[in-house]
Design an enzyme around this catalytic site. Structure first.
Site, PDB file in Angstrom:
ATOM      1  CG  ASN A 111      -1.581  -9.131   1.009  1.00 46.87           C
ATOM      2  OD1 ASN A 111      -0.703  -9.004   0.165  1.00 46.87           O
ATOM      3  ND2 ASN A 111      -2.438  -8.172   1.261  1.00 46.87           N
ATOM      4  CD  GLU A 142       1.487 -16.931   3.668  1.00 46.18           C
ATOM      5  OE1 GLU A 142       0.298 -17.228   3.475  1.00 46.18           O
ATOM      6  OE2 GLU A 142       1.860 -15.996   4.388  1.00 46.18           O
ATOM      7  CG  ASP A 243      11.119  -9.466   5.442  1.00 44.33           C
ATOM      8  OD1 ASP A 243      11.250  -9.666   6.663  1.00 44.33           O
ATOM      9  OD2 ASP A 243      10.324  -8.648   4.959  1.00 44.33           O
ATOM     10  CG  ASP A 248      12.028 -17.480  10.114  1.00 42.05           C
ATOM     11  OD1 ASP A 248      12.700 -16.426  10.207  1.00 42.05           O
ATOM     12  OD2 ASP A 248      10.797 -17.521  10.306  1.00 42.05           O
ATOM     13  CG  HIS A 296      11.425   1.055  -5.831  1.00 44.40           C
ATOM     14  ND1 HIS A 296      12.734   0.623  -5.958  1.00 44.40           N
ATOM     15  CD2 HIS A 296      11.429   2.380  -6.155  1.00 44.40           C
ATOM     16  CE1 HIS A 296      13.495   1.644  -6.315  1.00 44.40           C
ATOM     17  NE2 HIS A 296      12.736   2.720  -6.444  1.00 44.40           N
ATOM     18  CG  ASP A 324       7.639   3.360  -4.784  1.00 43.87           C
ATOM     19  OD1 ASP A 324       7.777   4.145  -5.729  1.00 43.87           O
ATOM     20  OD2 ASP A 324       7.458   2.139  -4.938  1.00 43.87           O
ATOM     21  CD1 TRP A 335      10.161   9.138  -9.403  1.00 42.61           C
ATOM     22  CD2 TRP A 335      12.374   8.933  -9.202  1.00 42.61           C
ATOM     23  NE1 TRP A 335      10.503   9.599  -8.155  1.00 42.61           N
ATOM     24  CE2 TRP A 335      11.860   9.483  -8.007  1.00 42.61           C
ATOM     25  CE3 TRP A 335      13.742   8.712  -9.300  1.00 42.61           C
ATOM     26  CZ2 TRP A 335      12.664   9.820  -6.919  1.00 42.61           C
ATOM     27  CZ3 TRP A 335      14.548   9.041  -8.225  1.00 42.61           C
ATOM     28  CH2 TRP A 335      14.020   9.592  -7.058  1.00 42.61           C
ATOM     29  CE  LYS A 337      11.878   4.604 -10.197  1.00 47.72           C
ATOM     30  NZ  LYS A 337      11.642   4.673  -8.734  1.00 47.72           N
TER      31      LYS A 337
END
Length: 388
Positions: A111, A142, A243, A248, A296, A324, A335, A337
């Site tokens: 977005n 996009e 995705d 497609d 992530h 997350d 973690w 990170k």
């Protein structure tokens, strides 16, 4: 006049002194005139999300201004050592010179490209200010769609049934006519043909980042984020590349082909790429707009080096559901990170409200106050040398 003892003890509790150096809450005084830079600086002591926004600006300026010297001045606690070994079987990558020494991972959901934040992101990529990008399939396609046809302003309350009958797709309060996706298919189909040909005839191994780089080359449009990513050799990682509309197009393209002739996409090549980028970096910074896979993926790459040195999250996610996406930076510290003692920041807001402001107070100032004058000085010196 005497006070009720029990009530007085409850209400008039004695305060311990504040720690020396604790900032005082104070906002901007408009009697001083309208100075946007000073207004932004005042956000740090305004409170609530204004303070988090001010701290995010400070954190990104630390990323930009790190001078390449290895020290622990930015951290309050002793850090775990960095991993510096090269993964087995991976060749040393060509060193790419960028104006900022910190290796900056920029992540955003689709977005952001649907919206006008695309132009803000393009500025960062055009001026070579980030080291890699992680986004979703929509965040790729996009950008190219907008090169072929515009998105339009709509309204959050538009009726979905009526829009469907018109062939108008709604993204929040934006409208994307379905014809735009048809144009995207027409543009992408011959590129997929060529990529499959190169795969089968020349043994080209296509990773998502290689596909995106190729599309950035083919679009040949300076309005495109990924045109500039191609020009500046900024890898764009998209672990969920199927995705969306790109998926497609891949489905339609592969439908009538034998399995051995279809486009094959190597995800492992890209996980080696992004993890190696993190492991080989002296300092890393994460700027992540939104959540989900992009958040992530960047954080997990930085796990490979015991965490990022600088972190800014901008999203509306909450942590009560254990996602997350909504996790605060401190969860990522647990973690490995984000590095121990790093001063990470999360701003709870819609990124379209604040990211242009953040860039104005960080990267844009770097470009116009340091980078461009330095380039001009270099060009003038070169011209002077040529005249001698």
């Amino acid at each position: 006049m005497s006070k009720p003892k029990k009530a007085a003890e409850a209400v008039l509790v004695q305060s311990l002194p504040m720690e020396e150096g604790t900032p005082i809450c104070k906002g901007y005084d408009f009697n001083k005139g309208v100075d946007y830079s000073e207004l932004m600086k005042s956000y740090v002591t305004t409170g609530f999300q204004a303070t988090n926004l001010g701290l995010a600006i400070e954190e990104i300026n630390k990323m930009i201004n790190w001078d390449g010297k290895m020290d622990n001045n930015d951290n309050e606690e002793e850090e775990l050592p960095l991993f510096t070994e090269q993964p087995t079987g991976v060749k040393d990558e060509e060193k790419i010179q960028r104006p900022i020494k910190t290796t900056i991972f920029l992540g955003y959901t689709s977005n952001m490209i649907s919206s006008g934040i695309r132009e803000t992101i393009k500025f960062l990529v055009q001026h070579n200010l980030v080291s890699c990008i992680v986004t979703t399939a929509g965040g790729i396609e996009e950008d190219f769609l907008k090169c072929l046809a515009p998105h339009y302003m709509g309204d959050f309350s538009l009726d979905g049934k009526k829009l469907r009958k018109k062939g108008h797709n709604r993204i929040g309060n934006l409208i994307v006519p379905n014809i735009n996706y048809c144009k995207f298919e027409d543009w992408m189909r011959p590129i997929l043909d060529k990529m499959v040909e190169e795969q089968n005839d020349d043994n080209i191994n296509w990773t998502p980042s290689k596909i995106i780089d190729r599309l950035g080359k083919e679009i040949d449009n300076e309005e495109s984020v990924y045109y500039w990513a191609h020009k500046n050799k900024i890898p764009v990682y998209c672990p969920a590349i199927t995705d969306g509309s790109i998926g497609d197009m891949m489905y339609f393209h592969a439908f009538n082909l034998p399995e051995e002739e279809r486009l094959r996409v190597d995800l492992v090549g890209d996980i080696v790429g992004i993890n190696s980028l993190a492991m080989n970096a002296d300092k890393t910074g994460m700027i992540i707009l939104g959540g989900g896979v992009i958040k992530h993926h960047i954080c997990n790459a930085n796990l490979m080096r015991n965490g990022a040195d600088y972190t800014v999250f901008i999203n509306t996610g909450q942590e009560f559901d254990g996602s997350d996406s909504g996790a605060r930076p401190d969860e990522a510290v647990s973690w490995g990170k984000i590095r121990l003692g790093a001063k990470s920041v999360k701003v709870y807001t819609d990124a379209t409200l604040v990211f242009p402001i953040v860039v104005a107070e960080t990267f844009a100032k770097f470009v116009f106050q340091k980078l461009i004058p330095k380039q001009q000085e270099k060009e003038e010196q070169q011209q002077e040398n040529n005249n001698q």
